[in-house]
Design an enzyme around this catalytic site. Structure first.
Site, PDB file in Angstrom:
ATOM      1  N   GLU A   1      38.887  55.075  37.779  1.00 30.09           N
ATOM      2  CA  GLU A   1      39.656  56.226  37.290  1.00 30.09           C
ATOM      3  C   GLU A   1      39.475  57.427  38.205  1.00 30.09           C
ATOM      4  O   GLU A   1      40.420  58.151  38.504  1.00 30.09           O
ATOM      5  CB  GLU A   1      39.205  56.604  35.871  1.00 30.09           C
ATOM      6  CG  GLU A   1      39.419  55.502  34.831  1.00 30.09           C
ATOM      7  CD  GLU A   1      38.229  54.579  34.685  1.00 30.09           C
ATOM      8  OE1 GLU A   1      37.580  54.246  35.706  1.00 30.09           O
ATOM      9  OE2 GLU A   1      37.937  54.177  33.553  1.00 30.09           O
TER      10      GLU A   1
ATOM     11  N   CYS B   1      34.340  59.862  33.899  1.00 32.01           N
ATOM     12  CA  CYS B   1      35.767  59.786  34.243  1.00 32.01           C
ATOM     13  C   CYS B   1      36.614  60.562  33.238  1.00 32.01           C
ATOM     14  O   CYS B   1      37.626  61.166  33.603  1.00 32.01           O
ATOM     15  CB  CYS B   1      36.214  58.336  34.320  1.00 32.01           C
ATOM     16  SG  CYS B   1      35.525  57.508  35.772  1.00 32.01           S
TER      17      CYS B   1
ATOM     18  N   CYS C   1      33.915  55.177  39.962  1.00 32.20           N
ATOM     19  CA  CYS C   1      34.756  54.382  39.053  1.00 32.20           C
ATOM     20  C   CYS C   1      36.222  54.403  39.495  1.00 32.20           C
ATOM     21  O   CYS C   1      36.668  55.319  40.193  1.00 32.20           O
ATOM     22  CB  CYS C   1      34.696  54.942  37.635  1.00 32.20           C
ATOM     23  SG  CYS C   1      33.117  54.777  36.818  1.00 32.20           S
TER      24      CYS C   1
ATOM     25  N   ASN D   1      37.257  50.614  41.484  1.00 31.16           N
ATOM     26  CA  ASN D   1      35.863  51.044  41.557  1.00 31.16           C
ATOM     27  C   ASN D   1      35.294  50.698  42.929  1.00 31.16           C
ATOM     28  O   ASN D   1      35.655  49.684  43.541  1.00 31.16           O
ATOM     29  CB  ASN D   1      35.013  50.461  40.414  1.00 31.16           C
ATOM     30  CG  ASN D   1      35.111  48.958  40.260  1.00 31.16           C
ATOM     31  OD1 ASN D   1      36.130  48.357  40.587  1.00 31.16           O
ATOM     32  ND2 ASN D   1      34.063  48.352  39.759  1.00 31.16           N
ATOM     33  N   ILE D   2      34.440  51.592  43.410  1.00 29.24           N
ATOM     34  CA  ILE D   2      33.844  51.447  44.744  1.00 29.24           C
ATOM     35  C   ILE D   2      32.329  51.600  44.582  1.00 29.24           C
ATOM     36  O   ILE D   2      31.836  52.700  44.333  1.00 29.24           O
ATOM     37  CB  ILE D   2      34.398  52.513  45.716  1.00 29.24           C
ATOM     38  CG1 ILE D   2      35.936  52.428  45.776  1.00 29.24           C
ATOM     39  CG2 ILE D   2      33.783  52.339  47.110  1.00 29.24           C
ATOM     40  CD1 ILE D   2      36.600  53.580  46.527  1.00 29.24           C
TER      41      ILE D   2
HETATM   42  N1  THU Z   1      33.587  51.239  36.001  1.00 29.97           N
HETATM   43  C1  THU Z   1      34.812  51.781  36.265  1.00 29.97           C
HETATM   44  O1  THU Z   1      35.342  51.663  37.378  1.00 29.97           O
HETATM   45  N2  THU Z   1      35.422  52.458  35.262  1.00 29.97           N
HETATM   46  C2  THU Z   1      34.914  52.602  34.009  1.00 29.97           C
HETATM   47  O2  THU Z   1      35.495  53.300  33.194  1.00 29.97           O
HETATM   48  C3  THU Z   1      33.678  51.922  33.625  1.00 29.97           C
HETATM   49  C4  THU Z   1      32.888  51.384  34.763  1.00 29.97           C
HETATM   50  C5  THU Z   1      32.929  50.472  37.089  1.00 29.97           C
HETATM   51  C6  THU Z   1      31.744  51.152  37.703  1.00 29.97           C
HETATM   52  C7  THU Z   1      30.964  49.953  38.245  1.00 29.97           C
HETATM   53  O3  THU Z   1      31.455  49.632  39.524  1.00 29.97           O
HETATM   54  C8  THU Z   1      31.303  48.824  37.302  1.00 29.97           C
HETATM   55  O4  THU Z   1      32.467  49.245  36.582  1.00 29.97           O
HETATM   56  C9  THU Z   1      30.199  48.494  36.309  1.00 29.97           C
HETATM   57  O5  THU Z   1      29.796  49.622  35.621  1.00 29.97           O
END
Ligand code: THU
Length: 134
Positions: free
Chosen positions: A54, A88, A52, A41-42
């Site tokens: 994914e 995602c 996210c 995640n960025i």
């Molecule tokens: N996040 C993901 O990377 N994937 C997910 O399926 C759920 C949420 C990240 C986004 C954000 O950076 C952090 O988790 C909190 O929501």
């Protein structure tokens, strides 16, 4: 497939840029050609622009020239196995069939298994626009 994908997702989690939530996520996709692409995640100071893990993995795959997702893994340090968000799921559905397995995990070793179709039934796809007349 499951073990390799989760291992790649776990490594990607270490690359997370998550200074705002402090919540690191790692993901990986495997393609029909057996290539694996990982993502983290960025986040952004403008929170809504966060990407996210994914979607990072999918964009990584497309940039490398692959377009078919055969399996997905996602991992985070959660109490229960982490689950992909709705945005995602839709992006994964663009490149993967409903039968593609999704391995959802946490750092405690718990793994929840489902298919893309189970996570996003009746996904919107390009075919939905075929009958559309301009
Ligand atoms: N996040 C993901 O990377 N994937 C997910 O399926 C759920 C949420 C990240 C986004 C954000 O950076 C952090 O988790 C909190 O929501």
């Amino acid at each position: 497939m499951e073990e390799r994908l989760l291992e790649n997702a776990r490594t990607a989690m270490e690359r997370a840029y998550a200074p705002y939530s402090g919540f690191a996520v790692g993901a990986a996709v495997i393609t029909d050609t057996g290539n694996i692409y990982a993502g983290c995640n960025i986040e952004n100071a403008s929170y809504g622009l966060t990407n996210c893990a994914e979607r990072t993995a999918v964009f990584h795959m497309v940039m490398a020239g692959d377009h078919t997702v055969r399996g997905v893994a996602v991992i985070a340090d959660t109490l229960e196995a982490v689950s992909p968000c709705g945005a995602c799921r839709q992006v994964l559905a663009e490149f993967g069939s409903g039968a593609a397995p999704v391995f959802m995990a946490n750092l405690r070793g718990e793994i929840r298994r489902a298919t893309l179709g189970e996570l996003l039934p009746y996904a919107f796809s390009g075919e939905d626009m075929d009958a559309h007349e301009e």
